[in-house]
Design an enzyme around this catalytic site. Structure first.
Site, mmCIF file in Angstrom:
data_model
loop_
_atom_site.group_PDB
_atom_site.id
_atom_site.type_symbol
_atom_site.label_atom_id
_atom_site.label_comp_id
_atom_site.label_asym_id
_atom_site.label_seq_id
_atom_site.Cartn_x
_atom_site.Cartn_y
_atom_site.Cartn_z
ATOM 1 N N LYS A 23 -2.467 -9.990 -2.243
ATOM 2 C CA LYS A 23 -1.265 -9.980 -3.477
ATOM 3 C C LYS A 23 -0.243 -10.520 -3.095
ATOM 4 O O LYS A 23 0.218 -11.716 -3.898
ATOM 5 C CB LYS A 23 -0.968 -8.735 -4.593
ATOM 6 C CG LYS A 23 -2.261 -8.099 -5.024
ATOM 7 C CD LYS A 23 -1.796 -6.751 -5.822
ATOM 8 C CE LYS A 23 -1.044 -5.721 -4.895
ATOM 9 N NZ LYS A 23 -2.159 -5.131 -4.112
ATOM 10 N N ARG A 137 -2.578 -6.893 9.805
ATOM 11 C CA ARG A 137 -1.641 -7.861 9.313
ATOM 12 C C ARG A 137 -0.140 -7.653 9.761
ATOM 13 O O ARG A 137 0.292 -6.415 10.006
ATOM 14 C CB ARG A 137 -1.773 -7.945 7.636
ATOM 15 C CG ARG A 137 -1.108 -6.625 7.070
ATOM 16 C CD ARG A 137 -1.225 -6.686 5.678
ATOM 17 N NE ARG A 137 -0.925 -5.512 4.865
ATOM 18 C CZ ARG A 137 -0.923 -5.273 3.456
ATOM 19 N NH1 ARG A 137 -1.507 -6.131 2.772
ATOM 20 N NH2 ARG A 137 -0.053 -4.331 2.948
ATOM 21 N N ARG A 171 4.208 -3.404 8.960
ATOM 22 C CA ARG A 171 4.788 -2.383 8.302
ATOM 23 C C ARG A 171 4.288 -1.094 8.588
ATOM 24 O O ARG A 171 3.277 -0.625 9.066
ATOM 25 C CB ARG A 171 4.248 -2.434 6.738
ATOM 26 C CG ARG A 171 4.827 -3.612 5.896
ATOM 27 C CD ARG A 171 4.375 -3.891 4.565
ATOM 28 N NE ARG A 171 3.565 -2.637 3.911
ATOM 29 C CZ ARG A 171 3.154 -3.145 2.647
ATOM 30 N NH1 ARG A 171 2.905 -4.073 2.182
ATOM 31 N NH2 ARG A 171 2.714 -1.793 2.002
ATOM 32 N N ARG A 182 -3.415 5.312 0.214
ATOM 33 C CA ARG A 182 -2.978 4.086 -0.840
ATOM 34 C C ARG A 182 -4.339 3.733 -1.620
ATOM 35 O O ARG A 182 -4.008 3.298 -2.795
ATOM 36 C CB ARG A 182 -2.501 2.906 0.104
ATOM 37 C CG ARG A 182 -0.974 3.189 0.416
ATOM 38 C CD ARG A 182 -0.495 2.318 1.666
ATOM 39 N NE ARG A 182 -0.328 0.931 1.496
ATOM 40 C CZ ARG A 182 -0.488 -0.104 2.365
ATOM 41 N NH1 ARG A 182 -0.393 0.189 3.454
ATOM 42 N NH2 ARG A 182 -0.329 -1.260 1.724
HETATM 43 P P1 AMP Z 1 2.939 -2.452 -1.434
HETATM 44 O O1 AMP Z 1 4.115 -3.456 -0.569
HETATM 45 O O2 AMP Z 1 2.810 -3.181 -2.824
HETATM 46 O O3 AMP Z 1 1.775 -2.352 -0.813
HETATM 47 O O4 AMP Z 1 3.538 -1.158 -1.886
HETATM 48 C C1 AMP Z 1 3.829 -0.266 -0.418
HETATM 49 C C2 AMP Z 1 4.222 1.231 -1.273
HETATM 50 O O5 AMP Z 1 5.532 0.943 -2.054
HETATM 51 C C3 AMP Z 1 3.184 1.781 -1.779
HETATM 52 O O6 AMP Z 1 2.232 2.110 -1.179
HETATM 53 C C4 AMP Z 1 3.987 2.704 -2.845
HETATM 54 O O7 AMP Z 1 4.373 3.842 -2.006
HETATM 55 C C5 AMP Z 1 5.068 1.838 -3.046
HETATM 56 N N1 AMP Z 1 5.361 1.010 -4.517
HETATM 57 C C6 AMP Z 1 5.253 -0.207 -4.473
HETATM 58 N N2 AMP Z 1 5.239 -0.565 -5.747
HETATM 59 C C7 AMP Z 1 4.936 0.387 -6.494
HETATM 60 C C8 AMP Z 1 5.053 0.698 -7.884
HETATM 61 N N3 AMP Z 1 4.797 -0.209 -8.682
HETATM 62 N N4 AMP Z 1 4.869 2.002 -8.323
HETATM 63 C C9 AMP Z 1 4.843 2.928 -7.561
HETATM 64 N N5 AMP Z 1 5.173 2.904 -5.994
HETATM 65 C C10 AMP Z 1 5.011 1.547 -5.667
#
Ligand code: AMP
Length: 228
Positions: A23, A137, A171, A182
């Site tokens: 994404k 990554r 990360r 996740r």
């Molecule tokens: P991402 O970078 O999108 O993989 O998000 C990393 C982490 O941020 C996720 O595993 C969640 O803990 C938190 N997170 C990101 N976006 C959301 C969302 N829309 N709702 C809840 N938690 C989020």
């Protein structure tokens, strides 16, 4: 959906899919190619954690465990970001919404400004392969360009192709254990959004197991149609 959009309102695209589906990488491409602004709630939350704000403190342990941060925190962060002037030309939402409550809140937020969702694009992948994808990554800490140990190496090791910086970062939540949590969170809380957007006739699907360039081409063609 009949392929037409409301004239005069900025486009709103959503990228759906499990962690590792690509994404972030694809949202950056759409940003450059179509002048949309990438809104990643993950990036916004990581910035909040780094700043030590109250929201960041509350989000930190949840993110480390691979769970979802509360809707209240995420919605407040997103609402503030959406109100910034650069979003007026259209946005691509990456990692948001992730729950039905967030999707409903987004509909309401957009309705307030006469906007609507043009497409929710599902990046379809094979879950089992996501752990490998995620574990490899890394990102340029200076400009945010994404890389991968196998699929997208920088031309010069440890040096960003895009900006030349030597600040690669990984990360904290990109480890096998957190990735499993996740993925669970995705299946339990986010996957229901596929039906939510199918019901609204805005769901589009892209095979995201193809290589990055092929996914990029498919997404660009789809976006072109949606924005026409
Ligand atoms: P991402 O970078 O999108 O993989 O998000 C990393 C982490 O941020 C996720 O595993 C969640 O803990 C938190 N997170 C990101 N976006 C959301 C969302 N829309 N709702 C809840 N938690 C989020």
């Amino acid at each position: 959906m009949d392929g037409s959009r409301t004239v005069g309102t900025p486009p709103v695209l959503i990228l759906l899919g499990p962690p590792g589906a690509g994404k972030g990488t694809q949202a950056r491409m759409l940003e450059e190619r179509f002048g949309l602004v990438q809104l990643s709630t993950g990036d916004l939350l990581r910035a909040a954690v780094a700043s030590g704000s109250e929201a960041g403190k509350a989000a930190k342990s949840v993110m480390e465990a691979g769970g979802l941060v509360s809707d209240d925190i995420v919605l407040a962060i997103l609402r503030d970001r959406l109100a910034e002037p650069d979003c007026a030309g259209g946005v691509i939402l990456d990692g948001f919404p992730r729950t039905t409550a967030q999707a409903e809140a987004l509909d309401q937020m957009l309705a307030e400004t006469g906007q609507q969702i043009d497409a929710a694009i599902l990046l379809e992948v094979d879950d089992v392969k996501m752990v490998v994808r995620i574990a490899g990554r890394f990102t340029c800490g200076a400009c945010g360009e994404g890389y991968h140990d196998t699929f997208k190496k920088p031309k010069v090791p440890d040096t960003c192709d895009a900006c030349g910086a030597r600040q690669m970062t990984r990360r904290a939540d990109d480890n096998a254990k957190t990735v499993m949590s996740r993925l669970d969170a995705y299946h339990e809380q986010t996957a229901p959004l596929i039906a939510y957007y199918a019901d609204k006739a805005v769901l589009r699907r892209v095979d995201a197991m193809q290589d990055i360039a092929a996914v990029q081409d498919a997404l660009a063609a789809l976006t072109q149609r949606v924005m026409a």
